[in-house]
Design an enzyme around this catalytic site. Structure first.
Site, PDB file in Angstrom:
ATOM      1  N   GLU A 150       0.801  -1.243   0.000  1.00 30.35           N
ATOM      2  CA  GLU A 150       0.000   0.000   0.000  1.00 30.35           C
ATOM      3  C   GLU A 150       0.835   1.296   0.000  1.00 30.35           C
ATOM      4  O   GLU A 150       0.610   2.185   0.815  1.00 30.35           O
ATOM      5  CB  GLU A 150      -0.958  -0.018   1.204  1.00 30.35           C
ATOM      6  CG  GLU A 150      -1.854  -1.247   1.205  1.00 30.35           C
ATOM      7  CD  GLU A 150      -2.665  -1.416   2.488  1.00 30.35           C
ATOM      8  OE1 GLU A 150      -2.601  -0.547   3.363  1.00 30.35           O
ATOM      9  OE2 GLU A 150      -3.362  -2.435   2.606  1.00 30.35           O
ATOM     10  N   GLU A 254      -6.188 -10.715  -0.666  1.00 27.19           N
ATOM     11  CA  GLU A 254      -6.920 -10.501   0.595  1.00 27.19           C
ATOM     12  C   GLU A 254      -8.427 -10.460   0.331  1.00 27.19           C
ATOM     13  O   GLU A 254      -9.136  -9.567   0.797  1.00 27.19           O
ATOM     14  CB  GLU A 254      -6.475  -9.179   1.248  1.00 27.19           C
ATOM     15  CG  GLU A 254      -4.978  -9.075   1.442  1.00 27.19           C
ATOM     16  CD  GLU A 254      -4.545  -7.805   2.174  1.00 27.19           C
ATOM     17  OE1 GLU A 254      -5.403  -7.078   2.723  1.00 27.19           O
ATOM     18  OE2 GLU A 254      -3.336  -7.545   2.199  1.00 27.19           O
TER      19      GLU A 254
HETATM   20  O1  9MR Z   1      -6.911  -7.893   8.920  1.00 30.23           O
HETATM   21  C1  9MR Z   1      -5.974  -7.049   9.545  1.00 30.23           C
HETATM   22  C2  9MR Z   1      -6.533  -6.525  10.864  1.00 30.23           C
HETATM   23  O2  9MR Z   1      -6.661  -7.587  11.782  1.00 30.23           O
HETATM   24  C3  9MR Z   1      -5.624  -5.437  11.411  1.00 30.23           C
HETATM   25  O3  9MR Z   1      -6.217  -4.875  12.559  1.00 30.23           O
HETATM   26  C4  9MR Z   1      -5.407  -4.390  10.349  1.00 30.23           C
HETATM   27  C5  9MR Z   1      -4.490  -3.288  10.852  1.00 30.23           C
HETATM   28  O4  9MR Z   1      -4.389  -2.277   9.935  1.00 30.23           O
HETATM   29  O5  9MR Z   1      -4.825  -4.990   9.199  1.00 30.23           O
HETATM   30  C6  9MR Z   1      -5.678  -5.906   8.601  1.00 30.23           C
HETATM   31  O6  9MR Z   1      -5.109  -6.434   7.437  1.00 30.23           O
HETATM   32  C7  9MR Z   1      -4.844  -5.506   6.393  1.00 30.23           C
HETATM   33  C8  9MR Z   1      -3.704  -6.048   5.578  1.00 30.23           C
HETATM   34  O7  9MR Z   1      -2.612  -6.314   6.387  1.00 30.23           O
HETATM   35  C9  9MR Z   1      -3.322  -5.096   4.461  1.00 30.23           C
HETATM   36  N1  9MR Z   1      -4.441  -4.768   3.649  1.00 30.23           N
HETATM   37  C10 9MR Z   1      -5.631  -4.312   4.345  1.00 30.23           C
HETATM   38  C11 9MR Z   1      -6.010  -5.326   5.415  1.00 30.23           C
HETATM   39  C12 9MR Z   1      -7.296  -4.925   6.062  1.00 30.23           C
HETATM   40  O8  9MR Z   1      -7.114  -3.710   6.777  1.00 30.23           O
END
Ligand code: 9MR
Length: 345
Positions: A150, A254
Protein backbone atom coordinates in the site's frame (compact mmCIF):
# COMPACT_ATOMS: atom_id res chain seq x y z
CA UNK A 1 -44.17 -34.71 19.55
CA UNK A 2 -42.90 -31.41 18.13
CA UNK A 3 -40.74 -31.02 21.21
CA UNK A 4 -39.23 -34.48 20.75
CA UNK A 5 -38.40 -33.78 17.11
CA UNK A 6 -36.79 -30.45 18.07
CA UNK A 7 -34.73 -32.15 20.76
CA UNK A 8 -33.69 -34.86 18.33
CA UNK A 9 -32.62 -32.28 15.76
CA UNK A 10 -30.70 -30.31 18.36
CA UNK A 11 -28.92 -33.48 19.38
CA UNK A 12 -27.99 -34.12 15.77
CA UNK A 13 -26.74 -30.59 15.10
CA UNK A 14 -23.10 -31.06 16.13
CA UNK A 15 -22.99 -34.28 14.16
CA UNK A 16 -24.39 -32.62 11.04
CA UNK A 17 -21.87 -29.81 11.43
CA UNK A 18 -18.98 -32.24 11.75
CA UNK A 19 -20.26 -34.08 8.67
CA UNK A 20 -20.16 -30.99 6.54
CA UNK A 21 -16.72 -29.93 7.76
CA UNK A 22 -15.42 -33.41 6.99
CA UNK A 23 -16.98 -33.35 3.55
CA UNK A 24 -14.82 -35.06 0.96
CA UNK A 25 -15.30 -32.50 -1.83
CA UNK A 26 -13.12 -29.45 -1.59
CA UNK A 27 -12.84 -26.48 -3.88
CA UNK A 28 -9.07 -26.49 -3.42
CA UNK A 29 -8.88 -29.95 -4.98
CA UNK A 30 -10.53 -28.95 -8.20
CA UNK A 31 -9.19 -25.48 -8.87
CA UNK A 32 -5.87 -25.38 -10.71
CA UNK A 33 -4.25 -22.69 -8.55
CA UNK A 34 -3.57 -22.36 -4.80
CA UNK A 35 -6.53 -21.38 -2.62
CA UNK A 36 -5.49 -19.51 0.47
CA UNK A 37 -6.63 -17.85 3.66
CA UNK A 38 -5.03 -15.51 6.11
CA UNK A 39 -5.02 -16.93 9.61
CA UNK A 40 -5.06 -15.81 13.17
CA UNK A 41 -2.92 -18.03 15.44
CA UNK A 42 -5.17 -17.49 18.48
CA UNK A 43 -8.18 -18.84 16.58
CA UNK A 44 -6.06 -21.70 15.24
CA UNK A 45 -5.25 -22.66 18.78
CA UNK A 46 -8.65 -22.11 20.41
CA UNK A 47 -11.19 -22.99 17.78
CA UNK A 48 -11.42 -26.54 16.43
CA UNK A 49 -13.84 -25.71 13.61
CA UNK A 50 -11.57 -22.87 12.45
CA UNK A 51 -8.49 -25.07 12.61
CA UNK A 52 -10.23 -27.91 10.78
CA UNK A 53 -11.41 -25.66 7.99
CA UNK A 54 -8.07 -23.87 7.70
CA UNK A 55 -6.40 -27.24 7.19
CA UNK A 56 -8.96 -28.85 4.91
CA UNK A 57 -10.15 -26.01 2.69
CA UNK A 58 -6.94 -24.12 1.93
CA UNK A 59 -3.52 -24.96 0.56
CA UNK A 60 -1.89 -21.55 0.92
CA UNK A 61 -1.60 -19.72 4.23
CA UNK A 62 -0.84 -16.11 5.12
CA UNK A 63 -0.43 -14.67 8.61
CA UNK A 64 -3.15 -12.01 8.90
CA UNK A 65 -1.04 -9.91 11.28
CA UNK A 66 1.86 -11.76 12.84
CA UNK A 67 4.57 -11.09 10.29
CA UNK A 68 3.89 -7.35 10.29
CA UNK A 69 6.50 -4.97 11.64
CA UNK A 70 5.00 -4.18 15.06
CA UNK A 71 4.49 -7.85 15.92
CA UNK A 72 7.54 -9.51 14.41
CA UNK A 73 10.06 -6.78 15.31
CA UNK A 74 8.75 -5.24 18.54
CA UNK A 75 12.07 -3.82 19.70
CA UNK A 76 15.12 -2.58 17.82
CA UNK A 77 17.21 -5.57 18.88
CA UNK A 78 14.48 -8.18 19.21
CA UNK A 79 12.50 -10.11 16.65
CA UNK A 80 9.56 -12.22 17.78
CA UNK A 81 9.04 -15.12 15.40
CA UNK A 82 6.91 -17.25 17.73
CA UNK A 83 3.48 -16.69 16.15
CA UNK A 84 4.81 -16.50 12.61
CA UNK A 85 6.59 -19.79 13.19
CA UNK A 86 3.34 -21.32 14.47
CA UNK A 87 1.61 -20.36 11.22
CA UNK A 88 4.47 -21.81 9.18
CA UNK A 89 4.42 -25.04 11.23
CA UNK A 90 0.65 -25.33 10.75
CA UNK A 91 1.09 -24.87 7.00
CA UNK A 92 3.88 -27.42 6.88
CA UNK A 93 1.82 -29.99 8.77
CA UNK A 94 -0.99 -29.53 6.25
CA UNK A 95 1.27 -29.35 3.22
CA UNK A 96 0.18 -25.78 2.52
CA UNK A 97 2.27 -23.12 0.93
CA UNK A 98 3.07 -20.01 2.98
CA UNK A 99 2.79 -16.49 1.62
CA UNK A 100 4.58 -13.82 3.67
CA UNK A 101 2.75 -10.59 4.58
CA UNK A 102 4.26 -7.98 4.83
CA UNK A 103 7.81 -6.71 5.09
CA UNK A 104 7.25 -2.97 4.68
CA UNK A 105 4.06 -1.03 5.40
CA UNK A 106 3.17 2.43 6.66
CA UNK A 107 0.72 0.83 9.10
CA UNK A 108 1.37 -1.47 12.08
CA UNK A 109 4.94 -0.23 12.39
CA UNK A 110 6.62 -0.70 15.77
CA UNK A 111 6.68 2.21 18.21
CA UNK A 112 10.49 2.15 18.30
CA UNK A 113 10.49 2.62 14.52
CA UNK A 114 8.21 5.63 14.80
CA UNK A 115 10.53 7.08 17.46
CA UNK A 116 13.71 6.28 15.56
CA UNK A 117 16.16 9.14 14.96
CA UNK A 118 18.97 8.92 12.47
CA UNK A 119 20.32 10.00 9.13
CA UNK A 120 19.44 8.36 5.81
CA UNK A 121 22.10 5.69 6.23
CA UNK A 122 20.80 4.78 9.69
CA UNK A 123 17.23 4.45 8.37
CA UNK A 124 18.44 2.30 5.48
CA UNK A 125 20.34 0.06 7.88
CA UNK A 126 17.22 -0.29 10.01
CA UNK A 127 14.97 -1.27 7.12
CA UNK A 128 17.53 -3.51 5.43
CA UNK A 129 18.17 -5.36 8.69
CA UNK A 130 14.42 -5.72 9.27
CA UNK A 131 13.77 -7.14 5.81
CA UNK A 132 16.79 -9.38 5.61
CA UNK A 133 16.50 -10.84 9.13
CA UNK A 134 12.90 -11.90 8.47
CA UNK A 135 13.42 -13.13 4.94
CA UNK A 136 16.45 -15.18 6.03
CA UNK A 137 14.59 -16.58 9.04
CA UNK A 138 11.91 -17.95 6.70
CA UNK A 139 14.18 -18.75 3.77
CA UNK A 140 13.01 -21.88 1.96
CA UNK A 141 9.73 -21.92 3.89
CA UNK A 142 7.96 -18.98 2.30
CA UNK A 143 7.10 -19.04 -1.40
CA UNK A 144 6.52 -15.34 -1.81
CA UNK A 145 6.58 -12.09 0.13
CA UNK A 146 4.52 -8.96 0.04
CA UNK A 147 7.61 -6.79 0.13
CA UNK A 148 5.89 -3.42 0.18
CA UNK A 149 2.22 -2.93 1.00
CA UNK A 150 0.00 0.00 0.00
CA UNK A 151 2.69 2.53 -0.92
CA UNK A 152 0.52 4.71 -3.19
CA UNK A 153 -2.38 7.03 -2.48
CA UNK A 154 -5.50 7.14 -4.65
CA UNK A 155 -4.10 10.10 -6.60
CA UNK A 156 -1.03 8.06 -7.52
CA UNK A 157 1.39 9.94 -5.29
CA UNK A 158 3.74 8.13 -2.95
CA UNK A 159 2.05 7.70 0.43
CA UNK A 160 3.89 9.62 3.15
CA UNK A 161 5.30 7.24 5.76
CA UNK A 162 8.36 6.92 7.94
CA UNK A 163 9.92 4.94 5.08
CA UNK A 164 9.05 7.37 2.29
CA UNK A 165 10.10 10.29 4.47
CA UNK A 166 13.56 8.96 5.36
CA UNK A 167 14.66 6.64 2.55
CA UNK A 168 14.65 7.93 -1.02
CA UNK A 169 13.64 5.17 -3.46
CA UNK A 170 12.65 2.94 -0.54
CA UNK A 171 10.44 0.70 -2.70
CA UNK A 172 13.24 -0.36 -5.03
CA UNK A 173 15.67 -0.71 -2.13
CA UNK A 174 13.26 -2.93 -0.21
CA UNK A 175 12.83 -5.30 -3.14
CA UNK A 176 16.58 -5.43 -3.72
CA UNK A 177 17.29 -6.19 -0.05
CA UNK A 178 14.63 -8.91 0.05
CA UNK A 179 16.08 -10.51 -3.06
CA UNK A 180 19.60 -10.46 -1.60
CA UNK A 181 18.27 -12.38 1.42
CA UNK A 182 16.37 -15.07 -0.51
CA UNK A 183 16.85 -15.14 -4.25
CA UNK A 184 14.21 -17.88 -4.64
CA UNK A 185 11.29 -16.11 -2.94
CA UNK A 186 8.80 -14.42 -5.25
CA UNK A 187 8.56 -10.74 -4.44
CA UNK A 188 5.19 -8.95 -4.62
CA UNK A 189 3.95 -5.40 -4.47
CA UNK A 190 0.54 -5.54 -2.73
CA UNK A 191 -2.23 -2.92 -2.76
CA UNK A 192 -5.99 -2.36 -2.49
CA UNK A 193 -8.70 -0.41 -4.24
CA UNK A 194 -7.12 0.03 -7.65
CA UNK A 195 -10.59 -0.40 -9.20
CA UNK A 196 -12.05 2.99 -9.98
CA UNK A 197 -8.75 4.65 -9.01
CA UNK A 198 -6.91 4.93 -12.35
CA UNK A 199 -4.18 7.16 -10.92
CA UNK A 200 -3.30 4.61 -8.26
CA UNK A 201 -3.25 1.82 -10.84
CA UNK A 202 -1.08 3.93 -13.13
CA UNK A 203 1.41 4.58 -10.32
CA UNK A 204 1.72 0.82 -9.69
CA UNK A 205 2.20 0.09 -13.40
CA UNK A 206 4.80 2.86 -13.66
CA UNK A 207 6.65 1.38 -10.70
CA UNK A 208 6.70 -2.05 -12.40
CA UNK A 209 8.00 -0.56 -15.63
CA UNK A 210 10.63 1.44 -13.81
CA UNK A 211 11.75 -1.66 -11.83
CA UNK A 212 12.02 -3.68 -15.01
CA UNK A 213 14.11 -0.98 -16.63
CA UNK A 214 16.43 -0.78 -13.63
CA UNK A 215 16.45 -4.57 -13.11
CA UNK A 216 14.99 -4.29 -9.65
CA UNK A 217 13.64 -7.75 -8.74
CA UNK A 218 9.84 -7.81 -8.68
CA UNK A 219 7.88 -10.95 -9.52
CA UNK A 220 4.27 -10.29 -8.70
CA UNK A 221 1.40 -7.97 -7.99
CA UNK A 222 -0.97 -8.56 -5.10
CA UNK A 223 -4.46 -7.25 -5.77
CA UNK A 224 -6.07 -7.34 -2.35
CA UNK A 225 -9.66 -7.43 -3.64
CA UNK A 226 -11.38 -6.08 -0.59
CA UNK A 227 -14.44 -5.45 -2.72
CA UNK A 228 -18.16 -5.19 -2.07
CA UNK A 229 -21.34 -6.22 -3.84
CA UNK A 230 -21.45 -2.62 -5.09
CA UNK A 231 -18.02 -2.72 -6.72
CA UNK A 232 -18.21 -2.22 -10.45
CA UNK A 233 -17.42 -5.33 -12.48
CA UNK A 234 -15.92 -3.37 -15.36
CA UNK A 235 -13.52 -1.56 -13.04
CA UNK A 236 -12.44 -4.79 -11.41
CA UNK A 237 -11.87 -6.47 -14.77
CA UNK A 238 -9.86 -3.52 -16.04
CA UNK A 239 -7.54 -3.63 -13.03
CA UNK A 240 -7.03 -7.37 -13.52
CA UNK A 241 -6.28 -6.91 -17.23
CA UNK A 242 -3.84 -4.06 -16.61
CA UNK A 243 -2.06 -6.00 -13.89
CA UNK A 244 -1.91 -9.17 -15.97
CA UNK A 245 -0.41 -7.25 -18.89
CA UNK A 246 2.74 -6.69 -16.82
CA UNK A 247 3.48 -10.42 -17.22
CA UNK A 248 4.07 -10.71 -13.46
CA UNK A 249 2.51 -13.27 -11.14
CA UNK A 250 -0.92 -12.14 -10.00
CA UNK A 251 -2.19 -12.82 -6.48
CA UNK A 252 -5.71 -11.95 -5.36
CA UNK A 253 -4.25 -11.56 -1.92
CA UNK A 254 -6.92 -10.50 0.60
CA UNK A 255 -10.28 -11.36 -0.90
CA UNK A 256 -13.55 -10.50 0.80
CA UNK A 257 -16.83 -9.27 -0.63
CA UNK A 258 -18.58 -6.89 1.76
CA UNK A 259 -22.37 -7.03 1.72
CA UNK A 260 -23.14 -4.25 4.21
CA UNK A 261 -20.55 -1.56 3.50
CA UNK A 262 -22.72 1.22 4.96
CA UNK A 263 -23.05 -0.68 8.24
CA UNK A 264 -26.83 -0.73 8.22
CA UNK A 265 -27.81 -2.06 11.68
CA UNK A 266 -30.98 -3.65 10.27
CA UNK A 267 -29.14 -5.41 7.48
CA UNK A 268 -30.38 -8.90 6.60
CA UNK A 269 -28.43 -11.30 4.39
CA UNK A 270 -31.39 -12.21 2.18
CA UNK A 271 -31.34 -14.27 -1.00
CA UNK A 272 -30.90 -11.19 -3.20
CA UNK A 273 -27.74 -10.18 -1.34
CA UNK A 274 -26.51 -13.77 -1.32
CA UNK A 275 -26.90 -13.91 -5.08
CA UNK A 276 -25.09 -10.58 -5.54
CA UNK A 277 -22.22 -11.85 -3.37
CA UNK A 278 -22.00 -15.19 -5.20
CA UNK A 279 -21.83 -13.31 -8.49
CA UNK A 280 -18.90 -11.23 -7.27
CA UNK A 281 -17.03 -14.32 -6.07
CA UNK A 282 -17.71 -15.92 -9.45
CA UNK A 283 -16.48 -12.80 -11.25
CA UNK A 284 -13.23 -12.93 -9.26
CA UNK A 285 -12.69 -16.64 -9.87
CA UNK A 286 -13.61 -16.55 -13.56
CA UNK A 287 -11.40 -13.51 -14.18
CA UNK A 288 -8.60 -15.21 -12.31
CA UNK A 289 -8.98 -18.41 -14.32
CA UNK A 290 -8.57 -16.33 -17.49
CA UNK A 291 -5.10 -15.13 -16.43
CA UNK A 292 -2.32 -17.10 -18.16
CA UNK A 293 -1.60 -20.13 -15.99
CA UNK A 294 2.06 -19.28 -15.50
CA UNK A 295 1.02 -15.98 -13.88
CA UNK A 296 -1.46 -17.57 -11.47
CA UNK A 297 -0.05 -17.43 -7.95
CA UNK A 298 -3.40 -18.01 -6.27
CA UNK A 299 -6.43 -16.55 -4.55
CA UNK A 300 -6.26 -15.84 -0.83
CA UNK A 301 -9.27 -15.00 1.35
CA UNK A 302 -8.81 -12.57 4.21
CA UNK A 303 -9.53 -15.04 7.02
CA UNK A 304 -11.88 -18.02 7.19
CA UNK A 305 -15.41 -17.47 8.55
CA UNK A 306 -17.61 -14.38 8.44
CA UNK A 307 -17.16 -13.65 12.11
CA UNK A 308 -13.34 -13.70 11.82
CA UNK A 309 -13.28 -10.96 9.19
CA UNK A 310 -11.44 -7.72 9.91
CA UNK A 311 -14.51 -5.91 8.54
CA UNK A 312 -16.39 -6.87 11.70
CA UNK A 313 -13.66 -5.99 14.17
CA UNK A 314 -11.93 -3.10 12.48
CA UNK A 315 -15.03 -1.26 11.24
CA UNK A 316 -17.28 -2.48 14.06
CA UNK A 317 -19.72 -3.86 11.54
CA UNK A 318 -21.45 -6.78 13.30
CA UNK A 319 -23.73 -7.49 10.34
CA UNK A 320 -21.09 -8.15 7.74
CA UNK A 321 -20.79 -11.51 5.96
CA UNK A 322 -17.90 -11.18 3.50
CA UNK A 323 -16.36 -14.67 3.26
CA UNK A 324 -17.13 -18.16 1.96
CA UNK A 325 -17.90 -19.69 5.36
CA UNK A 326 -20.63 -18.54 7.71
CA UNK A 327 -20.53 -17.84 11.43
CA UNK A 328 -20.73 -21.57 12.21
CA UNK A 329 -17.98 -22.37 9.72
CA UNK A 330 -20.45 -23.89 7.30
CA UNK A 331 -19.94 -23.45 3.58
CA UNK A 332 -22.15 -20.71 2.22
CA UNK A 333 -24.15 -21.00 -1.00
CA UNK A 334 -21.40 -19.06 -2.76
CA UNK A 335 -18.95 -21.88 -1.99
CA UNK A 336 -21.24 -24.44 -3.57
CA UNK A 337 -21.73 -22.23 -6.61
CA UNK A 338 -18.00 -21.79 -7.08
CA UNK A 339 -17.56 -25.52 -6.74
CA UNK A 340 -20.21 -26.26 -9.37
CA UNK A 341 -18.78 -23.59 -11.66
CA UNK A 342 -15.28 -25.09 -11.56
CA UNK A 343 -16.72 -28.59 -12.08
CA UNK A 344 -18.58 -27.49 -15.19
CA UNK A 345 -15.57 -25.77 -16.73
O1 9MR B 1 -6.91 -7.89 8.92
C1 9MR B 1 -5.97 -7.05 9.55
C2 9MR B 1 -6.53 -6.53 10.86
O2 9MR B 1 -6.66 -7.59 11.78
C3 9MR B 1 -5.62 -5.44 11.41
O3 9MR B 1 -6.22 -4.87 12.56
C4 9MR B 1 -5.41 -4.39 10.35
C5 9MR B 1 -4.49 -3.29 10.85
O4 9MR B 1 -4.39 -2.28 9.93
O5 9MR B 1 -4.82 -4.99 9.20
C6 9MR B 1 -5.68 -5.91 8.60
O6 9MR B 1 -5.11 -6.43 7.44
C7 9MR B 1 -4.84 -5.51 6.39
C8 9MR B 1 -3.70 -6.05 5.58
O7 9MR B 1 -2.61 -6.31 6.39
C9 9MR B 1 -3.32 -5.10 4.46
N1 9MR B 1 -4.44 -4.77 3.65
C10 9MR B 1 -5.63 -4.31 4.34
C11 9MR B 1 -6.01 -5.33 5.41
C12 9MR B 1 -7.30 -4.92 6.06
O8 9MR B 1 -7.11 -3.71 6.78
Amino acid sequence: MKRIITLLLLGLAPFLQAQQINSTNFLKQIIPFPLGASLNPRLLEENLAYRTLAASEFNSITAENHMKMALIHPEANRFDFVKGDEIVAFAKKNKSRVHGHTLVWHNQTAQWMKDFQGDQQAWENLLKNHIQTIVKHYQGQIAGWDVVNEAFLDDGSLRPSIWADHIPDYLAKSFTWAHEADSKALLFYNDYGQDGKPKKMEAILNMVQDFKKRQIPIHGLGLQMHISIQSKNEEIKQVIDQSTATGLHIHFSEVDVAVNPKNNPDFVMDTIVQKAQSEKFLLLFSSYAAIPVKQQYGITFWNVGDKDSWLRGYFKRPKEYPLLFDESYQRKGAYEELYQWVKKK
